[in-house]
Scaffold this active site. Structure first.
Site, short mmCIF file in Angstrom:
data_model
loop_
_atom_site.label_atom_id
_atom_site.label_comp_id
_atom_site.label_asym_id
_atom_site.label_seq_id
_atom_site.Cartn_x
_atom_site.Cartn_y
_atom_site.Cartn_z
N ASP A 46 0.83 -1.20 0.00
CA ASP A 46 0.00 0.00 0.00
C ASP A 46 0.87 1.25 0.00
OD1 ASP A 46 0.88 -0.17 2.62
OD2 ASP A 46 -1.11 -0.09 3.54
N LYS A 115 -1.13 -9.35 3.25
CA LYS A 115 -0.44 -8.85 4.44
C LYS A 115 -1.32 -7.85 5.15
CE LYS A 115 3.07 -5.84 4.26
NZ LYS A 115 2.58 -4.73 5.15
N GLU A 117 -1.54 -5.33 8.95
CA GLU A 117 -0.76 -4.75 10.03
C GLU A 117 -1.42 -5.00 11.38
OE1 GLU A 117 -0.08 -0.62 9.24
OE2 GLU A 117 0.75 -0.99 7.24
N GLU A 184 9.06 -3.94 11.23
CA GLU A 184 9.44 -2.63 10.69
C GLU A 184 9.81 -1.66 11.80
OE1 GLU A 184 7.95 0.99 7.75
OE2 GLU A 184 6.74 -0.85 7.89
#
Length: 267
Positions: A46, A115, A117, A184
């Site tokens: 994204d 994926k 988050e 991350e």
């Protein structure tokens, strides 16, 4: 390997100690080049909203946006595993929406995994999608869709209690069925600890060298972006200058009447 990679191949790489390479791609030409080079996994991120569409963050990106770019990537028929990001509000509202949107990215987009988050608080969502036989990659630490809550793009897990929470998040998403997890913006020692604790692969971005693999944004490694480049990015080329020189030469030749020549014309 002549056949396309699967999540089992990616997981086996952790077991054998082979580093996993991941890059973002949003279109057909870049995907072809990456695949020819032997990339292991392609992430239709994204991040397309920032580096491709010019938004300040990833929040405006829609499922339809992700479908468009996922189709462009999968038309290249890469041997790399194709994972597509679930954008903001595509899985946070309820499990039904999450299932439908994940299903669309696979059925209509051609992705082989999605994926999303979040840590422990999204485990029900991970289970719901995995129960549909759709592989899920998790993403913890600095999660760009949470930019407003985090107060910007800041390193996570510096304090002991935050580090412990991230370790618990990693274990939770693994237990929920995630086949891998992106780490991350976290300290390298914490990333190493999480990597050692998990049986699934860790893919780092701004998380140091101890992860099982690394992911970067293709526009960043090519030097295509004008905006600030994070500390964790290494530029492997200066494509922006190359493109700028080519465009400037084209403009100059057209203005001077040097292009097209007879060799570029039909008789």
């Amino acid at each position: 390997m002549n056949r396309a990679k699967t999540i089992l191949d990616i997981q086996k790489m952790k077991a054998t100690g082979e580093k996993i390479t991941v890059l973002t791609s949003y279109d057909y030409p870049f995907t072809r080049i990456m695949d020819e080079c032997g990339i292991d996994m392609i992430l239709v991120g994204d991040s397309v909203g920032v580096v491709f569409a010019g938004h300040d963050n990833t929040l405006p990106v829609t499922v339809d946006d992700m479908l468009y770019h996922t189709r462009a990537v999968t038309r290249a028929r890469p041997k790399a595993l194709v994972v597509t990001d679930m954008p903001f509000l595509s899985y946070q509202t309820d499990l039904r929406d999450a299932r439908i949107n994940a299903g669309r990215l696979v059925k209509e987009g051609g992705a082989e995994a999605v994926k999303l988050e979040g840590g422990a608080h999204v485990t029900d969502t991970i289970r719901a999608i995995v129960d549909m036989d759709i592989p899920v990659m998790a993403h913890i630490g600095l999660t760009p869709q949470s930019i407003h809550r985090m107060g910007g793009y800041k390193v996570q897990g510096k304090k002991d209690e935050q580090a412990q929470r991230l370790l618990e998040d990693a274990l939770a998403v693994q237990e929920a069925g995630a086949f891998a997890v992106v780490l991350e913006g976290i300290p390298l020692k914490l990333a190493g600890r999480i990597t050692a604790e998990l049986s699934i692969p860790t893919i780092g971005i701004g998380a140091g060298p101890h992860c099982d693999g690394q992911v970067l944004v293709i526009h960043d490694i090519l030097g295509l972006c004008e905006k600030y480049s994070p500390k964790f990015v290494k530029r492997y080329g200066d494509a922006r200058t190359l493109i700028s020189d080519a465009v400037a030469s084209y403009i100059s030749e057209v203005k001077k009447g040097e292009f097209p020549t007879e060799g570029h014309s039909f008789s």
